[in-house]
Design a protein around this motif. Structure first.
Motif, mmCIF file in Angstrom:
data_model
loop_
_atom_site.group_PDB
_atom_site.id
_atom_site.type_symbol
_atom_site.label_atom_id
_atom_site.label_comp_id
_atom_site.label_asym_id
_atom_site.label_seq_id
_atom_site.Cartn_x
_atom_site.Cartn_y
_atom_site.Cartn_z
ATOM 1 N N ILE A 21 0.947 -1.184 -0.083
ATOM 2 C CA ILE A 21 0.056 -0.095 -0.017
ATOM 3 C C ILE A 21 0.993 1.392 -0.052
ATOM 4 O O ILE A 21 0.680 2.169 -0.809
ATOM 5 C CB ILE A 21 -1.146 -0.082 1.277
ATOM 6 N N GLY A 22 1.769 1.211 0.810
ATOM 7 C CA GLY A 22 2.628 2.553 0.983
ATOM 8 C C GLY A 22 3.456 2.686 -0.333
ATOM 9 O O GLY A 22 3.739 3.918 -0.676
ATOM 10 N N GLU A 23 3.858 1.735 -1.071
ATOM 11 C CA GLU A 23 4.596 1.822 -2.275
ATOM 12 C C GLU A 23 3.922 2.021 -3.370
ATOM 13 O O GLU A 23 4.060 2.198 -4.623
ATOM 14 C CB GLU A 23 5.556 0.737 -2.512
ATOM 15 N N GLY A 24 2.555 1.759 -3.294
ATOM 16 C CA GLY A 24 1.441 1.895 -4.362
ATOM 17 C C GLY A 24 1.788 0.793 -5.231
ATOM 18 O O GLY A 24 1.588 1.082 -6.600
ATOM 19 N N VAL A 25 1.858 -0.524 -4.853
ATOM 20 C CA VAL A 25 2.027 -1.605 -5.646
ATOM 21 C C VAL A 25 0.525 -2.404 -5.788
ATOM 22 O O VAL A 25 0.015 -2.655 -4.848
ATOM 23 C CB VAL A 25 3.005 -2.718 -5.143
ATOM 24 N N ASP A 26 0.212 -2.613 -6.935
ATOM 25 C CA ASP A 26 -0.995 -3.063 -7.231
ATOM 26 C C ASP A 26 -0.893 -4.824 -6.720
ATOM 27 O O ASP A 26 -2.020 -5.121 -6.333
ATOM 28 C CB ASP A 26 -1.512 -3.057 -8.706
ATOM 29 N N VAL A 27 -0.070 -5.397 -7.355
ATOM 30 C CA VAL A 27 -0.008 -6.907 -7.072
ATOM 31 C C VAL A 27 1.465 -7.283 -6.769
ATOM 32 O O VAL A 27 2.478 -6.649 -7.557
ATOM 33 C CB VAL A 27 -0.558 -7.519 -8.489
ATOM 34 N N ALA A 28 1.598 -8.329 -5.842
ATOM 35 C CA ALA A 28 3.010 -8.965 -5.439
ATOM 36 C C ALA A 28 2.756 -10.341 -5.505
ATOM 37 O O ALA A 28 1.671 -10.927 -5.426
ATOM 38 C CB ALA A 28 3.225 -8.371 -4.130
ATOM 39 N N LEU A 29 3.798 -10.909 -6.040
ATOM 40 C CA LEU A 29 4.124 -12.363 -6.015
ATOM 41 C C LEU A 29 5.027 -12.694 -4.770
ATOM 42 O O LEU A 29 6.015 -12.012 -4.905
ATOM 43 C CB LEU A 29 4.689 -12.947 -7.214
ATOM 44 N N ARG A 30 4.901 -13.436 -3.932
ATOM 45 C CA ARG A 30 5.560 -13.937 -2.865
ATOM 46 C C ARG A 30 5.665 -15.243 -2.568
ATOM 47 O O ARG A 30 4.703 -16.374 -2.960
ATOM 48 C CB ARG A 30 5.081 -13.187 -1.737
#
Length: 184
Positions: A21-30
């Motif tokens: 949220i803080g970095e403005g990332v829509d989707v992450a793969l973890r």
């Protein structure tokens, strides 16, 4: 994938866990179990891991059990370490062995690890998917092939408010299709 509310619409990759949220990332793969409680996450696949080395590196070695790894050069990924020790948990389906010892080389990027291993700098644990091209080209061979590392689950994460965005929906669809093809 960056949030469309930001001016930058670039796609980025990193091996660091970022504040979505803080970095403005829509989707992450973890890889591994997600800990972001405000995110929607779905398991999309499992990565199998084994030990690999360059054929020339293995040529003079007599490796018949995991105990033999105590006297070889290791290339370790930082996420598979405890303190300054490589920490590899291996299993042959019946027996388990935990290797803990200092590696010769520590890497932050699995692709760099694969490259160093294929150059003959030691034995390392790689995902079967990452090692596949090197094995096919003869740059890598499995080491102790009956022993394997723990499977690692792969998840995608996104904030619930972003799930309806067409670009997020299309990206998630592409990710699911990619993992279905590779897992067959």
């Amino acid at each position: 994938m960056r949030n469309s509310a930001q001016k930058s619409r670039s796609k980025q990759t990193t091996h660091q866990n970022v504040d979505l949220i803080g970095e403005g990332v829509d989707v992450a793969l973890r890889m591994g179990e997600p800990v972001d409680s405000e995110m929607i996450y779905r398991k999309i696949g499992t990565i199998e891991q084994r030990l690999y080395a360059a054929p020339a590196y293995c040529a003079g070695l007599a490796l018949s059990s995991p105990e033999d790894l105590m006297h070889v050069a290791l290339v370790a990924h930082r996420t598979r370490m405890r303190r300054e020790l490589a920490h590899w948990v291996l299993s042959d389906g019946n027996r388990h062995f935990t290797l803990e010892r200092p590696p010769s080389i520590v890497v932050d990027d699995p692709a760099i690890g694969e490259r160093l291993i294929s150059e003959g700098l030691g034995i390392g644990m790689l995902s079967d998917a990452l090692a596949a091209d090197g094995v096919a080209a003869g740059r890598l061979v499995p080491v102790l092939p009956e022993w394997f590392g723990p499977p690692t689950h792969v998840y995608y994460l996104y904030h619930q408010q972003l799930g309806d965005l067409p670009k997020v929906a299309e990206f998630l669809k592409a990710v699911r299709e990619t993992f279905q093809v590779r897992s067959k």
